[in-house]
Enzyme design. Structure first.
Site, PDB file in Angstrom:
ATOM      1  N   HIS A  86       0.852  -1.193   0.000  1.00 25.16           N
ATOM      2  CA  HIS A  86       0.000   0.000   0.000  1.00 25.16           C
ATOM      3  C   HIS A  86       0.882   1.235   0.000  1.00 25.16           C
ATOM      4  O   HIS A  86       1.827   1.339   0.781  1.00 25.16           O
ATOM      5  CB  HIS A  86      -0.912   0.017   1.236  1.00 25.16           C
ATOM      6  CG  HIS A  86      -1.845   1.186   1.225  1.00 25.16           C
ATOM      7  ND1 HIS A  86      -3.059   1.156   0.578  1.00 25.16           N
ATOM      8  CD2 HIS A  86      -1.715   2.437   1.719  1.00 25.16           C
ATOM      9  CE1 HIS A  86      -3.647   2.333   0.701  1.00 25.16           C
ATOM     10  NE2 HIS A  86      -2.853   3.128   1.381  1.00 25.16           N
ATOM     11  N   ASP A 165     -14.702   3.402   7.635  1.00 28.43           N
ATOM     12  CA  ASP A 165     -13.634   4.210   7.058  1.00 28.43           C
ATOM     13  C   ASP A 165     -14.151   5.025   5.873  1.00 28.43           C
ATOM     14  O   ASP A 165     -13.753   6.167   5.682  1.00 28.43           O
ATOM     15  CB  ASP A 165     -12.456   3.342   6.615  1.00 28.43           C
ATOM     16  CG  ASP A 165     -11.411   4.184   5.904  1.00 28.43           C
ATOM     17  OD1 ASP A 165     -10.867   5.086   6.557  1.00 28.43           O
ATOM     18  OD2 ASP A 165     -11.179   3.985   4.703  1.00 28.43           O
ATOM     19  N   ARG A 172     -13.464  13.465   6.797  1.00 31.85           N
ATOM     20  CA  ARG A 172     -12.155  14.084   7.037  1.00 31.85           C
ATOM     21  C   ARG A 172     -11.757  14.980   5.876  1.00 31.85           C
ATOM     22  O   ARG A 172     -11.164  16.048   6.070  1.00 31.85           O
ATOM     23  CB  ARG A 172     -11.090  12.993   7.233  1.00 31.85           C
ATOM     24  CG  ARG A 172     -11.202  12.299   8.580  1.00 31.85           C
ATOM     25  CD  ARG A 172     -10.404  11.016   8.580  1.00 31.85           C
ATOM     26  NE  ARG A 172      -9.024  11.215   8.210  1.00 31.85           N
ATOM     27  CZ  ARG A 172      -8.261  10.301   7.594  1.00 31.85           C
ATOM     28  NH1 ARG A 172      -8.751   9.120   7.293  1.00 31.85           N
ATOM     29  NH2 ARG A 172      -7.013  10.567   7.299  1.00 31.85           N
ATOM     30  N   SER A 187      -7.163   4.208   9.057  1.00 34.03           N
ATOM     31  CA  SER A 187      -7.893   4.130   7.786  1.00 34.03           C
ATOM     32  C   SER A 187      -7.227   3.103   6.860  1.00 34.03           C
ATOM     33  O   SER A 187      -7.873   2.188   6.326  1.00 34.03           O
ATOM     34  CB  SER A 187      -7.897   5.525   7.142  1.00 34.03           C
ATOM     35  OG  SER A 187      -8.275   5.474   5.800  1.00 34.03           O
ATOM     36  N   LYS A 191      -8.440  -1.341   6.360  1.00 28.99           N
ATOM     37  CA  LYS A 191      -8.775  -1.947   5.059  1.00 28.99           C
ATOM     38  C   LYS A 191      -7.830  -3.109   4.749  1.00 28.99           C
ATOM     39  O   LYS A 191      -8.255  -4.143   4.241  1.00 28.99           O
ATOM     40  CB  LYS A 191      -8.712  -0.889   3.951  1.00 28.99           C
ATOM     41  CG  LYS A 191      -9.888   0.078   4.030  1.00 28.99           C
ATOM     42  CD  LYS A 191      -9.748   1.224   3.046  1.00 28.99           C
ATOM     43  CE  LYS A 191      -8.739   2.229   3.499  1.00 28.99           C
ATOM     44  NZ  LYS A 191      -8.783   3.542   2.895  1.00 28.99           N
TER      45      LYS A 191
HETATM   46  N1  URA Z   1      -5.246   6.537   2.301  1.00 29.02           N
HETATM   47  C1  URA Z   1      -6.253   6.014   3.028  1.00 29.02           C
HETATM   48  O1  URA Z   1      -6.782   4.969   2.700  1.00 29.02           O
HETATM   49  N2  URA Z   1      -6.644   6.671   4.130  1.00 29.02           N
HETATM   50  C2  URA Z   1      -6.074   7.806   4.542  1.00 29.02           C
HETATM   51  O2  URA Z   1      -6.468   8.328   5.563  1.00 29.02           O
HETATM   52  C3  URA Z   1      -5.024   8.351   3.772  1.00 29.02           C
HETATM   53  C4  URA Z   1      -4.628   7.701   2.654  1.00 29.02           C
END
Ligand code: URA
Length: 428
Positions: A86, A165, A172, A187, A191
């Site tokens: 990621h 999220d 946000r 966040s 995931k």
């Molecule tokens: N990517 C995400 O999935 N969440 C965040 O808060 C920032 C970047």
């Protein structure tokens, strides 16, 4: 039903740093997902998190609560090691495209649930959708079958994964609370943990084109996420990598696919190749293959074979011509010298204004729009030499993109020494 807690008490506890009761925090996330806790209350809570931070246990409780808000996938029956990557997001960051097939070429499963771009950072799904026919939405069964057969899947995360999220991220975005380390970490990791990967490599970007502009903050984010992975049994390593300059030469969608295919064909810009190979080595080490020769798999066509199979499996045609722009505009060097700066933020904003990104979540992107750099910092140029080319479907977009680039690049006498692509490695 009587609710067991009161959102105002949770907000006050976070505001005053008196310690949020873990059960109350779990309730807050659940009640927000059920739309009992309002956006206004969650926004106040998010701002208190941004201003006061959270300790490791609190971030873990928050992350677990976000995971519990939705489904949890499992790849246990696959008979293959699983590893994901990621990136926290950057400009020209197409690394997932060559990386997933490269790692899968070693018999490892790479379940890559990706997103779309918002603002100046691009999204992997938007890039792949430049390939005629390619489909981002897969059922869980399709995803498992593709992982079993081909090994690599890049697809959209289903709506069942960490729905808390999804709501919180959108909130946000409009309340100035994106940058809070505990919120970014929970966040991303909610995931990834819910997705069910065994191990994970994080590419934490630092620089003008990243969420984190300074190294200390990037370190804090990387350490928080690595700890969350360890606490949940997901072996996690983080690399902190440079995002002061865009990655590679292509910024956009179709042009980034083209550049990724060059890397899979054994060529491509040096920085993209270096980061792809470094991340592949980290992923394969976590999957039990620390000595994998990833450069050879790029050169001998093994990674390309997986790419073609992966694109075909999702109804894309890897041989189809990619979209080309209607309008282009090339900017040339006024004087001879050395390129001293190509700023990731400014070029990201310019590509976005050209139509490569979207201003609102449901807007379409223009797949052929974007920027092709002809030089990178440290390169020598002569007067009149092309520096970069803007591409759009509508000429009226060019002046606004050029305005974003004012001061965003420079030619001088000497370039400052580069800090390199990979800045630091953080492990549990
Ligand atoms: N990517 C995400 O999935 N969440 C965040 O808060 C920032 C970047």
């Amino acid at each position: 039903m009587t609710e067991p807690y009161d959102a105002v008490d949770v907000i006050r506890a976070q505001r005053d740093r008196t310690g949020v009761d873990p059960d109350a925090l779990r309730w807050m996330v659940d009640a927000y997902t059920r739309e009992y806790v309002t956006d206004a209350q969650m926004a106040a809570f998010a701002m208190a998190v941004l201003l006061n931070g959270m300790d490791r246990d609190e971030v873990r409780v928050l992350t677990d609560a976000m995971i519990a808000s939705g489904e949890r996938m499992s790849f246990a029956g696959l008979g293959k090691r699983t590893v994901d990557k990621h990136s926290t997001g950057g400009v020209g960051d197409k690394i997932t495209l060559p990386l997933a097939p490269l790692v899968a070429a070693f018999g490892v499963a790479v379940p890559q649930l990706s997103g779309r771009g918002l603002g100046h950072t691009g999204g992997t799904l938007d890039k792949l959708e430049s390939i005629p026919g390619w489909r981002a939405a897969l059922s869980n069964d399709e995803m498992l079958a593709q992982l079993r057969g081909i090994g690599a899947v890049i697809c959209a995360a289903g709506s069942g994964l960490a729905p808390a999220d999804k709501r919180l991220y959108a909130l946000r975005d409009v309340t100035g609370t994106v940058e809070a380390v505990p919120l970014i970490a929970s966040s991303i990791m909610s995931k990834k943990i819910a997705e069910g990967t065994e191990s994970l490599v994080l590419d934490v970007k630092v620089g003008s084109g990243a969420f984190m502009h300074d190294l200390e903050k990037a370190r804090e984010l990387a350490r928080t996420m690595v700890a969350l992975g360890a606490d949940s049994g997901v072996a996690t390593t983080a690399l902190i990598t440079d995002m002061d300059t865009p990655l590679g030469l292509a910024i956009g969608n179709a042009n980034e696919v083209r550049e990724s295919v060059e890397v899979l064909a054994g060529g491509g810009p040096a920085d993209v190749v270096e980061l792809t190979a470094t991340l592949a080595r980290e992923m394969l080490a976590l999957a039990g293959q620390p000595d994998a020769d990833v450069e050879t798999a790029l050169r001998d066509g093994r990674a390309m074979d997986v790419w073609r199979a992966m694109i075909r499996a999702q109804d894309g045609d890897p041989d189809a011509p990619l979209p080309t722009p209607r309008e282009t505009h090339t900017v040339t060097a006024a004087t001879a010298g050395i390129v001293t700066r190509i700023d990731a933020w400014d070029f990201g904003v310019a590509a976005w204004r050209l139509g490569a990104g979207r201003a609102r979540p449901r807007d379409p992107v223009v797949h052929a729009a974007g920027i092709d750099l002809h030089v990178k910092p440290g390169d020598a140029v002569t007067a009149g030499q092309p520096v970069f080319t803007l591409a759009a479907d509508d000429a009226s977009r060019i002046p606004r993109a050029l305005a974003a680039l004012e001061g965003g690049w420079a030619i001088g006498d000497t370039a400052a020494a580069s800090r390199g692509i990979v800045i630091e490695r953080i492990t549990a």
